[in-house]
Design a protein around this motif. Sequence first.
Motif: not given
Lengths: 664, 157
Positions: B21-27
């Motif tokens: 699960f990756f956040c939209n802004w960093c990972t």
Amino acid sequence: MDARNGDLRIGVYVCHCGTNIAATVDVKAVAEYAAALPGVVVSREYKYMCSDPGQELIRQDIVELKLNRIVVASCSPLLHEETFRGAVAKGGLNPFCFQMVNIREHDSWVHQDRQRATEKAIALVRAAIRRVALHKPLEKKRVPIHPDVLIVGGGIAGIHAALTLANAGKHVYLVEREPTIGGNMAKFDKTFPTLDCAACILTPKMTAVKKHPNITLWTLSEVTEVQGYVGNFEIAVTRKPRYINEDLCVGCLECIEACVYKQAKVPDEFNLGLGKRRPIYISFPQAVPQIPVIDPETCIDFKTGRCKKTCIEACGDRHAVDLKQQPKQETIKVGAIILATGYQTFDARKVPDYGYGVYPNVYTAPEVERLINASGPTGGEVILRDGRKPQSIGIIHCVGSRDENTNKWCSRVCCMYSLKLAHLLKERTGAEVYNFYIDMRAAGKAYEEFYHKLLEEGVHMIRGRVAEVTDWAVTPEEEGKLVMRAEDTLISFVRRVPVDMVVLSVGLVPHEDAKDVRRLFNISCSSEGWFLERHPKLAPVNTFTDGIFIAGACQAPKDIPDAVGQAGSAAAEAMVLIDTGYVEMEPNTAYILEEECSGCKTCIPLCPYSAITFLADKKIAHINEVLCKGCGTCVAACPSGSIKQNLFEDEEIFEEIRGVLANA
Amino acid sequence: MSNPESLVAIQNSFEPKIVAFFCNWCTYLAADLAGTSRIKYAPNIRVIRTMCSGRVDPQFVLEAFARGADGVLIGGCHPGDCHYQEGNYKTLRRVRMLRRVLREMGIEDERFRLEWISASEAERLKVAVNDMVEKIRALGPLRLEIKAEHFPEEVAA
């Protein structure tokens, strides 16, 4: 229209992206696999889905095959999600009945095993197909945009962007933390390759900023708080006291002359400590605003409270000198922000082998700029720290650039400014000038020609990185000189070149506090610390935060023409935003299922935007859609599952999880 | 399983399935950057994008393990860098709590990981993914259903 009522008609499109995807992922196999999944009516692979014919394919299929859900497997949604949403909308379908699968950046470009990359693509496409079945039609909300623009940094980039916007009738707040605008360029003597005097081309623009009715210029000021979002930012600016009232001062500078310090004693920041100033001073003769500033650290009145205050006397009945001035908070609303905070130069002390700070006659290039400047500390005469005039000068390129030990990047301007300094130093002193370079990088209009001009002038070019600068003489002619030891790699020979003056062509590095600025404005930095652009080629002045643009060397090292070009581009981008008049918000906000909310208040303290309130009468929580930014933290925390997030519904994500893990 | 050679063979052929699960802004951006930089890493992760790592409901993690994931990776912005100010702190809190639950269920710590990876840290992403894949490969498949077999007895005891 969801999977459960049977009328699901999904179209799947797998992009080759030329060979970018197709070389590593068997796109045909992916499309064939998808075709057999429940609900899929059509599954195609196509060379370039983002092209006009690719988009037309989607539109046509929606119309002819009555599709009601679309999945496109191609590149990152951050690149083309909007493109495909547009194509879906053209077919008459709600643009949110669409899901994009990233099989390029997250798959074909990062894997080599074709079979496993294909398996991964299949899993991701399967997940998207299962997810899209649950998508609901959504509407983007339109929010009006505040027409004013904030520009942070009054160097050449900030100035150019401010003037461009102001000339187009936009109101601009230009915030600069130094006492004057002008930035680094104001400190340069001449500019390469035209040898224009920097002040002559810059100061008219600085004056234009001051005079422009559409520009509010705040010097000695810093942005301290940023709230809001694209189109509607609320900015707090702290204006530090100048101790001179800008509205009353006429810029006669008599107060400076009248200061009880008859001799200037304080190291002068503008001249990089090479000259001296009084506690009340003006950075340089053409400073804008043309108003002195009092430095409370060195002013006797601030230190002891027992000064004759001759400055106040000199000001007379204008009463502009105000020693009791306090910091002032300003709050402004703007629709767009341009960051043009520039760079600082590499600290040459970090390369101790070159002796900066040890040998007085080792200078950094910015210091030499001041030394040869007619308004500099020596009036433009090149006089060394020990009072001598140099007869031989060595310039070391790439100090703090292209170096594994310091910074790997090329600072782009040093080759050219080194040549410029070589020319100017030779012209002013008649000295022999030796340039030690790794490679000559003279890419730019008339740059290579300038290099050849320098060769004809008889400047010595030695290809080799200097190993050390030392005062240890081994021959009589080296006595009293600085010896530069380097391998001349063109003749494979170690040379010792004795000189009177060493100039270190220091590279460009991000500001020490660039990280604080980045956090303040909620944008990203590259790992080197430069502000990160949205796309290195196609969105070089945009950031990942909508409404915030970057210009000039805060993004990466660049010369004046590039900084000005980027500033114009950032101004244009800001203008596009403002002239559109509204901004469409991604409909990913959270909402509460009122009948299910138990009123436990778990969610309320989680929201950083105070978007959730407790309705005392109904005993349930309520989300203000305007304030919600769509992070979904409250959704994940709700113990009863009664908060939902558009575009990221629990069930949609569960289907995605099941989809990626389902057996093929 | 008594034959050590066959165990080695199983471990070598075992490809861990990892849900990320990756956040939209960093990972998520770091993963995009890994792509544009053509950085190669193990193809075992399946990325699901959320706007913030704070959106990752513990149920998502449990669901992933229940559906056969051998590992779950959550990627968010570094502390202090969250696009939504402090969503990642909420993630951190949840992850600590969740880890205790997972331990109770016999799910090893190596199978559940939280990484702070900024938009520019493609290299860090590669290292984290590869490291996680190798660690899980060494542990072998999760086989939650086998572990779950004994749950009733344990509860009864």
